[in-house]
Design an enzyme around this catalytic site. Structure first.
Site, short mmCIF file in Angstrom:
data_model
loop_
_atom_site.label_atom_id
_atom_site.label_comp_id
_atom_site.label_asym_id
_atom_site.label_seq_id
_atom_site.Cartn_x
_atom_site.Cartn_y
_atom_site.Cartn_z
N TYR A 250 -0.88 -0.43 10.75
CA TYR A 250 -0.86 -0.16 9.56
C TYR A 250 0.33 -0.64 8.12
CZ TYR A 250 -3.55 -1.31 4.99
OH TYR A 250 -3.82 -1.50 3.84
N SER B 80 0.71 -1.22 -0.14
CA SER B 80 -0.22 0.48 0.21
C SER B 80 0.52 1.57 0.18
CB SER B 80 -0.55 0.08 1.71
OG SER B 80 -1.48 1.38 0.98
#
Length: 260
Positions: A156, A143
Site C-alpha cells: 500500500y 495517502s
C-alpha cells in the site's frame, strides 16, 4: 462551488470517501458514474440518492485493475452523459502483513488495484478529456502512506507513493490541454474499509490519540476533494491537498497541559 452541467466518474464510490464525493458532487449539480467492484447493492443505493438530488447516476461494476474494464467504464460514462469532465481515483485494496511474511497474491492485488487501477483510470479519463478539448479535472486519492513507511503496509505504501509521482507527471504532461491533475491526502477517516483492520473498540481508542481526538469523516474529505475539482481551484495542478487532522504534525511531541 458549482458543477452544473459537469459529468463525473469516481472509482470505488459505493461506500466511504468515494460515496461521499459522489453525493457532494451531485449536490452541487454534477451527474455521476458510481463505480464498485462487488458491492453492487451499495452502489445502487448511492445512485438512488444522487437521483433524489435531481442528478443523473450510472452504476458500473468494474474491477479497476482490469485496464479494458476501466476504459469501457469511461466509454459508458460518455455514452450516458455526453462527456467526462471530472475524474476521481479512489478505489483501493490493501492487505496488511509484514513484508517477510506477506502472501504475495494479496501483495500483488494491493498493487494491481491501488496503483495500476489508479493509473488506468487517470489515463483513460485524461484521454477522453483531451479528445473533448474542453479541459477537465482529475483528483487522485493518495495517502500519508505515500511518505510514511507504515509497517505491515509495504504494498500500500508503495502504491500511494507511486500515485503521488504519477499525478505530478500527468499534471505537467496535461497542462497544455487544460486538464488539471491533483493529489488528495486524507488522514485516518471513519470508513467501512477501516473495519477490515480494526475493531470498533480499537478505532475508538485510536481516535482519542489523534491530534484532534477524533477520526475524520468521509463528508469532510468530500468537500476538500470537490474543491480540487472546482473552478475555484483553476490555478491548482500538480499539487497535494492534505486533510489529515494534523496527523502529519509531530503531535507525539505535544506538551502536556501543564507545560511539561
Amino acid at each position: 462551488m458549482s458543477f452544473e452541467g459537469k459529468n463525473a466518474l469516481i472509482t470505488g464510490s459505493s461506500k466511504g470517501i468515494g460515496a461521499a464525493i459522489a453525493l457532494e458532487l451531485a449536490r452541487q449539480g454534477a451527474n455521476v458514474t458510481v463505480n464498485c467492484h462487488s458491492s453492487k447493492d451499495d452502489a445502487e443505493k448511492v445512485a438512488e440518492q444522487i437521483r433524489d438530488l435531481g442528478q443523473q447516476a450510472l452504476v458500473v461494476a468494474a474491477d479497476v485493475s482490469d485496464q479494458s474494464a476501466v476504459e469501457d467504464m469511461v466509454r459508458q460514462t460518455v455514452e450516458e452523459f455526453g462527456s467526462l469532465d471530472l475524474f476521481v481515483s479512489n478505489a483501493v485494496y490493501s492487505d496488511r502483513e509484514l513484508m517477510l511474511d506477506a502472501n504475495m497474491d494479496g501483495f500483488r492485488r494491493t498493487v494491481d488495484v491501488s496503483m495500476w487501477g489508479a493509473f488506468y483510470g487517470m489515463r483513460a479519463s485524461a484521454q477522453q478529456m483531451v479528445k473533448q478539448g474542453n479541459g477537465g479535472a482529475i483528483t487522485m486519492i493518495s495517502s500519508p502512506h505515500a511518505h510514511i513507511p507504515f509497517p505491515t503496509a509495504m504494498a500500500y505504501n508503495m502504491s500511494k507513493a507511486a500515485i503521488d509521482q504519477m499525478a505530478r507527471t500527468a499534471a505537467i504532461e496535461l497542462v497544455k490541454h487544460n486538464v488539471r491533475v491533483n493529489v488528495f491526502h486524507p488522514g485516518w477517516i471513519d470508513t467501512p474499509g477501516e473495519r477490515k483492520f480494526f475493531s470498533e473498540e480499537q478505532l475508538e481508542q485510536g481516535a482519542k490519540s489523534l491530534p484532534m481526538n477524533r477520526m475524520g469523516s468521509p463528508e469532510e474529505m468530500a468537500k476538500g476533494v470537490c474543491f480540487t475539482l472546482s473552478d475555484d481551484a483553476a490555478y491548482m495542478t500538480g499539487s497535494t491537498m492534505t486533510m489529515d487532522g494534523g496527523v502529519g504534525l509531530p503531535w507525539w511531541s505535544k506538551r502536556t497541559e501543564g507545560g511539561q
